[in-house]
Write a protein that holds these residues in place. Structure first.
Motif, PDB file in Angstrom:
ATOM      1  N   UNK A  53       0.842  -1.195   0.000  1.00  0.00           N
ATOM      2  CA  UNK A  53       0.000   0.000   0.000  1.00  0.00           C
ATOM      3  C   UNK A  53       0.879   1.247   0.000  1.00  0.00           C
ATOM      4  N   UNK A  54       1.326   1.686  -1.189  1.00  0.00           N
ATOM      5  CA  UNK A  54       2.184   2.881  -1.261  1.00  0.00           C
ATOM      6  C   UNK A  54       1.540   4.119  -0.654  1.00  0.00           C
ATOM      7  N   UNK A  55       0.210   4.125  -0.587  1.00  0.00           N
ATOM      8  CA  UNK A  55      -0.489   5.297  -0.069  1.00  0.00           C
ATOM      9  C   UNK A  55      -0.210   5.612   1.386  1.00  0.00           C
ATOM     10  N   UNK A  56       0.381   4.661   2.127  1.00  0.00           N
ATOM     11  CA  UNK A  56       0.654   4.938   3.532  1.00  0.00           C
ATOM     12  C   UNK A  56       1.728   6.014   3.690  1.00  0.00           C
ATOM     13  N   UNK A  57       2.609   6.127   2.722  1.00  0.00           N
ATOM     14  CA  UNK A  57       3.599   7.204   2.762  1.00  0.00           C
ATOM     15  C   UNK A  57       2.886   8.548   2.702  1.00  0.00           C
ATOM     16  N   UNK A  58       1.885   8.654   1.835  1.00  0.00           N
ATOM     17  CA  UNK A  58       1.103   9.895   1.754  1.00  0.00           C
ATOM     18  C   UNK A  58       0.369  10.175   3.058  1.00  0.00           C
ATOM     19  N   UNK A  59      -0.126   9.123   3.701  1.00  0.00           N
ATOM     20  CA  UNK A  59      -0.794   9.291   4.992  1.00  0.00           C
ATOM     21  C   UNK A  59       0.169   9.905   6.001  1.00  0.00           C
ATOM     22  N   UNK A 243     -14.921  20.292  10.089  1.00  0.00           N
ATOM     23  CA  UNK A 243     -15.321  19.089  10.813  1.00  0.00           C
ATOM     24  C   UNK A 243     -14.277  17.995  10.724  1.00  0.00           C
ATOM     25  N   UNK A 244     -14.724  16.759  10.850  1.00  0.00           N
ATOM     26  CA  UNK A 244     -13.826  15.600  10.750  1.00  0.00           C
ATOM     27  C   UNK A 244     -13.786  15.172   9.286  1.00  0.00           C
ATOM     28  N   UNK A 245     -12.635  15.379   8.673  1.00  0.00           N
ATOM     29  CA  UNK A 245     -12.476  15.142   7.237  1.00  0.00           C
ATOM     30  C   UNK A 245     -11.120  14.487   6.985  1.00  0.00           C
ATOM     31  N   UNK A 246     -10.888  14.086   5.746  1.00  0.00           N
ATOM     32  CA  UNK A 246      -9.552  13.626   5.393  1.00  0.00           C
ATOM     33  C   UNK A 246      -8.557  14.727   5.743  1.00  0.00           C
ATOM     34  N   UNK A 247      -7.406  14.333   6.258  1.00  0.00           N
ATOM     35  CA  UNK A 247      -6.446  15.338   6.736  1.00  0.00           C
ATOM     36  C   UNK A 247      -6.031  16.307   5.634  1.00  0.00           C
ATOM     37  N   UNK A 248      -6.089  15.868   4.399  1.00  0.00           N
ATOM     38  CA  UNK A 248      -5.733  16.754   3.287  1.00  0.00           C
ATOM     39  C   UNK A 248      -6.807  17.798   3.012  1.00  0.00           C
ATOM     40  N   UNK A 259      -6.601  10.438   0.929  1.00  0.00           N
ATOM     41  CA  UNK A 259      -5.776   9.621   1.822  1.00  0.00           C
ATOM     42  C   UNK A 259      -6.657   8.904   2.839  1.00  0.00           C
ATOM     43  N   UNK A 260      -6.141   7.802   3.368  1.00  0.00           N
ATOM     44  CA  UNK A 260      -6.855   7.043   4.403  1.00  0.00           C
ATOM     45  C   UNK A 260      -6.435   7.531   5.782  1.00  0.00           C
ATOM     46  N   UNK A 261      -6.716   8.792   6.037  1.00  0.00           N
ATOM     47  CA  UNK A 261      -6.443   9.397   7.344  1.00  0.00           C
ATOM     48  C   UNK A 261      -7.408  10.552   7.530  1.00  0.00           C
ATOM     49  N   UNK A 262      -8.059  10.582   8.680  1.00  0.00           N
ATOM     50  CA  UNK A 262      -9.040  11.626   8.982  1.00  0.00           C
ATOM     51  C   UNK A 262      -8.626  12.353  10.253  1.00  0.00           C
ATOM     52  N   UNK A 263      -9.026  13.596  10.332  1.00  0.00           N
ATOM     53  CA  UNK A 263      -8.714  14.368  11.512  1.00  0.00           C
ATOM     54  C   UNK A 263      -9.691  15.504  11.703  1.00  0.00           C
ATOM     55  N   UNK A 264      -9.595  16.130  12.844  1.00  0.00           N
ATOM     56  CA  UNK A 264     -10.461  17.259  13.131  1.00  0.00           C
ATOM     57  C   UNK A 264      -9.970  18.033  14.331  1.00  0.00           C
TER      58      UNK A 264
END
Length: 269
Positions: A53-59, A243-248, A259-264
């Motif tokens: 899962x190369x996308x984890x670097x982006x996370x 609100x709580x959204x993808x960190x990007x 990305x598979x990361x959320x934050x708020x």
């Protein structure tokens, strides 16, 4: 005994606690964000997960950028001058104190971690402006009242504090327990305080596979959660837009990737 012998003894004790035979989350993450504080075992699992899962670097990278934007917003637009950062991880570029004190030189920051490797590097790298203060606590997320009591030596807990818990709560296996820990920490902070959370999420098959591979490596497991569970940490707080959204997507300076990361960010009424 010379003046330096106690320091040397403490350093030796820390080194003895560092396990270089198994992957380690802080070192693994440090490898992904381009740091230098990792071992072969961390790079091996990191390269393996990149294949899955190369996308984890982006996370990893975009979660770091989220931290910078959140801290800049709180210090610059909301006037927050106190930050409690739990689950510090290994110091890299643009740590919480650097971002906060760039905006507000008088900001005070307390970092909290109980990892020996993080402790060894934090004491050497986490500095402060003359006007502000930066402290490091060798303390445990699972003891929130003790964390708050120790943090009170540096922070004035009668005034608003930004509680930062980034890419850390996944280490708490039981969601109910994670919710309880966050609630107990926030209960010790006054009205006007903020909660900042980001975490990897189980929002793609690739992320779930990467999490499974990491948890099978011998490292301390890290559990990815659903977006609704991340949002649940903010129950009772007033969410800051958007609100709580993808960190990007949290107040981005430019269009961000998926990305598979959320934050708020939430404010305590």
């Amino acid at each position: 005994m010379t003046d330096h012998e106690p320091e040397l003894a403490a350093a030796a004790e820390i080194r003895a606690r560092i396990d270089t035979d198994k992957p380690h989350s802080a070192r693994f993450w440090n490898y992904f964000v381009g740091g230098k504080d990792h071992y072969e075992v961390d790079r091996e699992i990191g390269d393996h997960i990149k294949e899955i899962f190369p996308g984890l670097v982006d996370v990893a990278l975009t979660s770091r950028h989220f931290l910078g934007r959140a801290v800049t917003h709180l210090a610059g637009e909301q006037g927050i001058r106190q930050f409690l950062d739990i689950g510090t991880g290994l110091p890299t570029a643009d740590n919480t104190h650097e971002v906060a004190q760039r905006v507000a030189p008088d900001a005070r920051i307390v970092y909290v971690d109980n990892d020996p490797l993080v402790l060894a590097h934090a004491r050497a790298l986490l500095t402060s402006t003359p006007e502000g203060e930066t402290a490091y606590l060798d303390a445990n997320l699972y003891e929130p009242e003790a964390v708050l009591k120790a943090a009170a030596h540096t922070l004035d807990l009668s005034k608003p504090v930004a509680l930062m818990i980034l890419n850390t709560l996944g280490h708490v296996a039981e969601y109910g327990q994670a919710r309880d820990l966050v609630s107990r920490l926030m209960s010790g902070l006054p009205s006007g305080s903020y909660l900042v959370i980001s975490d990897s999420t189980a929002t793609s098959e690739g992320m779930i596979a990467a999490s499974d591979a990491y948890n099978s490596s011998g490292a301390v497991p890290y559990y990815v959660r659903g977006v609704d569970e991340i949002a649940g940490f903010f129950d009772g707080l007033d969410l800051v837009e958007p609100g709580v959204v993808q960190v990007t997507q949290w107040r981005p300076e430019a269009a961000g990737s998926v990305v598979d990361a959320y934050g708020g960010v939430g404010r305590k009424p």
